[in-house]
Scaffold this motif. Sequence first.
Motif, PDB file in Angstrom:
ATOM      1  N   LEU A 140      57.642  21.356  37.899  1.00 36.41           N
ATOM      2  CA  LEU A 140      57.942  19.911  37.892  1.00 36.41           C
ATOM      3  C   LEU A 140      58.260  19.374  36.500  1.00 36.41           C
ATOM      4  O   LEU A 140      58.676  18.231  36.355  1.00 36.41           O
ATOM      5  N   ARG A 141      58.063  20.191  35.457  1.00 37.78           N
ATOM      6  CA  ARG A 141      58.391  19.746  34.095  1.00 37.78           C
ATOM      7  C   ARG A 141      59.546  20.583  33.541  1.00 37.78           C
ATOM      8  O   ARG A 141      60.687  20.153  33.551  1.00 37.78           O
ATOM      9  N   ASP A 142      59.290  21.838  33.154  1.00 34.06           N
ATOM     10  CA  ASP A 142      60.387  22.662  32.618  1.00 34.06           C
ATOM     11  C   ASP A 142      61.405  22.930  33.739  1.00 34.06           C
ATOM     12  O   ASP A 142      62.624  22.902  33.513  1.00 34.06           O
ATOM     13  N   GLY A 143      60.900  23.161  34.955  1.00 37.19           N
ATOM     14  CA  GLY A 143      61.799  23.426  36.095  1.00 37.19           C
ATOM     15  C   GLY A 143      62.725  22.258  36.349  1.00 37.19           C
ATOM     16  O   GLY A 143      63.915  22.423  36.609  1.00 37.19           O
ATOM     17  N   VAL A 192      51.306  32.532  27.745  1.00 38.77           N
ATOM     18  CA  VAL A 192      52.703  32.952  27.548  1.00 38.77           C
ATOM     19  C   VAL A 192      53.626  32.031  28.339  1.00 38.77           C
ATOM     20  O   VAL A 192      53.271  31.557  29.409  1.00 38.77           O
ATOM     21  N   HIS A 193      54.812  31.790  27.772  1.00 39.69           N
ATOM     22  CA  HIS A 193      55.785  30.871  28.382  1.00 39.69           C
ATOM     23  C   HIS A 193      57.144  31.445  27.995  1.00 39.69           C
ATOM     24  O   HIS A 193      57.565  31.317  26.841  1.00 39.69           O
ATOM     25  N   CYS A 194      57.801  32.143  28.926  1.00 40.59           N
ATOM     26  CA  CYS A 194      59.009  32.876  28.553  1.00 40.59           C
ATOM     27  C   CYS A 194      60.244  32.375  29.284  1.00 40.59           C
ATOM     28  O   CYS A 194      60.209  32.142  30.496  1.00 40.59           O
ATOM     29  N   HIS A 195      61.324  32.263  28.520  1.00 44.84           N
ATOM     30  CA  HIS A 195      62.604  31.864  29.124  1.00 44.84           C
ATOM     31  C   HIS A 195      63.461  33.108  29.363  1.00 44.84           C
ATOM     32  O   HIS A 195      63.273  34.152  28.727  1.00 44.84           O
ATOM     33  N   ASP A 196      64.405  32.956  30.296  1.00 39.72           N
ATOM     34  CA  ASP A 196      65.071  34.126  30.867  1.00 39.72           C
ATOM     35  C   ASP A 196      66.490  34.375  30.338  1.00 39.72           C
ATOM     36  O   ASP A 196      67.310  34.968  31.017  1.00 39.72           O
ATOM     37  N   GLY A 213      66.372  29.530  32.795  1.00 38.69           N
ATOM     38  CA  GLY A 213      65.127  29.332  33.526  1.00 38.69           C
ATOM     39  C   GLY A 213      63.905  29.946  32.878  1.00 38.69           C
ATOM     40  O   GLY A 213      63.951  30.516  31.786  1.00 38.69           O
ATOM     41  N   ASN A 214      62.801  29.796  33.603  1.00 38.80           N
ATOM     42  CA  ASN A 214      61.481  30.301  33.173  1.00 38.80           C
ATOM     43  C   ASN A 214      61.159  31.573  33.941  1.00 38.80           C
ATOM     44  O   ASN A 214      61.852  31.933  34.892  1.00 38.80           O
ATOM     45  N   ALA A 215      60.037  32.186  33.592  1.00 43.10           N
ATOM     46  CA  ALA A 215      59.556  33.332  34.381  1.00 43.10           C
ATOM     47  C   ALA A 215      59.266  32.821  35.799  1.00 43.10           C
ATOM     48  O   ALA A 215      58.703  31.742  35.980  1.00 43.10           O
TER      49      ALA A 215
HETATM   50 ZN    ZN Z   1      60.088  26.068  28.248  1.00 44.01          ZN
END
Ligand code: ZN
Length: 391
Positions: A13-16, A200-204, A236-238
């Motif tokens: 709901l935030r990064d997405g 951890v917070h990983c972008h794709d 996107g995110n993981a």
């Molecule tokens: Zn992010």
Amino acid sequence: MNAEQVLIFDTTLRDGEQSPGVALTVAEKVEIAHQLERLGVDFIEAGFPVSSASDFEAVREISSQIAGSHVAALARCEEADLEAAIRALEPARSPRLHVFIATSPVHMKAKLNLDPESVLARIDRYIRAARASVADVEFSAEDATRSDPAFLVEVAQVAAGAGARTINLPDTVGYAMSEEYARLIAHVKSHLPDDVILSVHCHDDLGLAVANSLAGVKAGARQVEVAVNGIGERAGNAALEEVAMAIAARADHWGLSHRVNLSEIYRTSRLVSERTGMMVQANKAIVGNNAFRHESGIHQDGMLKDPKTYEFLDAHAIGQGSHLVLGKHSGRHALRDRLERMGISYTAEHLRQMQRHIKVMAEGKRAIDDQELYGIWQQVAQQADGEQYGL
Ligand code: ZN
Ligand code: KIV
């Protein structure tokens, strides 16, 4: 906390919602939040309250309605951000304030126009301010993977000293290789007190978000930030479903657990896809339409004999059924299986003829559905009956 548990921090709901072209209404965010609660995520990052009135309202509404997951709100190291996030989280039973600032040379210079000393001072000041209102504070060092590792240790120590109990080291631009990321996590962790949880917070951007997140977990992180269907900024995110399934399906490898209720994964994926308008690609792991479909004759034969031949993951466990597809590559076994499930009786000749029709129809086309199959059977059976009675 049980040392073997990995906390799942959902940022759909935030990064997405920061995915280009996505704009959810407050009602849609609340609906998704309820589903995330059913899914069993530990944290729901509900939004970035200072960014818009509707983000503020969504965080406030979710805070007042959700009891089964902690609710988080994002804030920069700025007075207005902190004030908006604290007010939006007021009704939450178990709020988390997520404070961030960039720590890489390029971000500090080009974006913030701050020197490293000033960044450290801000971290100290704003985390203390956050802690004065909310007990649970997470700090993120934006662009951690392009930051100087020695500086990052200082950053993490200042954040922990000021009261942050979770420290997140995001791979903001999807730059890191898995080994590098694991090394960074282990390095920072070794300089922090044991009770600080690393996240951890990983972008794709290089297609490594899930692999990097898991590498970080292997190196000692115990919170993973994910989004349903892997949505988020840019690539996107993981993906939540991939991380959750990897940890659960290969518990023998990880020796870790999480609270995600796997049977809600598919339903959550569909809901997020429908509400965001972001289609899930057919071959997407876990939740794609083809993730549990089998078309080649050899695979179908194996599946009918023992599903473990080509499916080590249990499709039913995540709320998605497995299917044998009738198409250009499928075989007799799958056809028989489908006809029997549909309650259609057939002869060996019907079967032979039907297979011929299916191959022709499926050439250059998608798979054959039940209705089309029924039409083929009618045609073949009528033709066979006509021949039998000399018509
Ligand atoms: Zn992010
Ligand atoms: O990617 C990122 O760095 C972020 C932070 C705000 C956590 O989304």
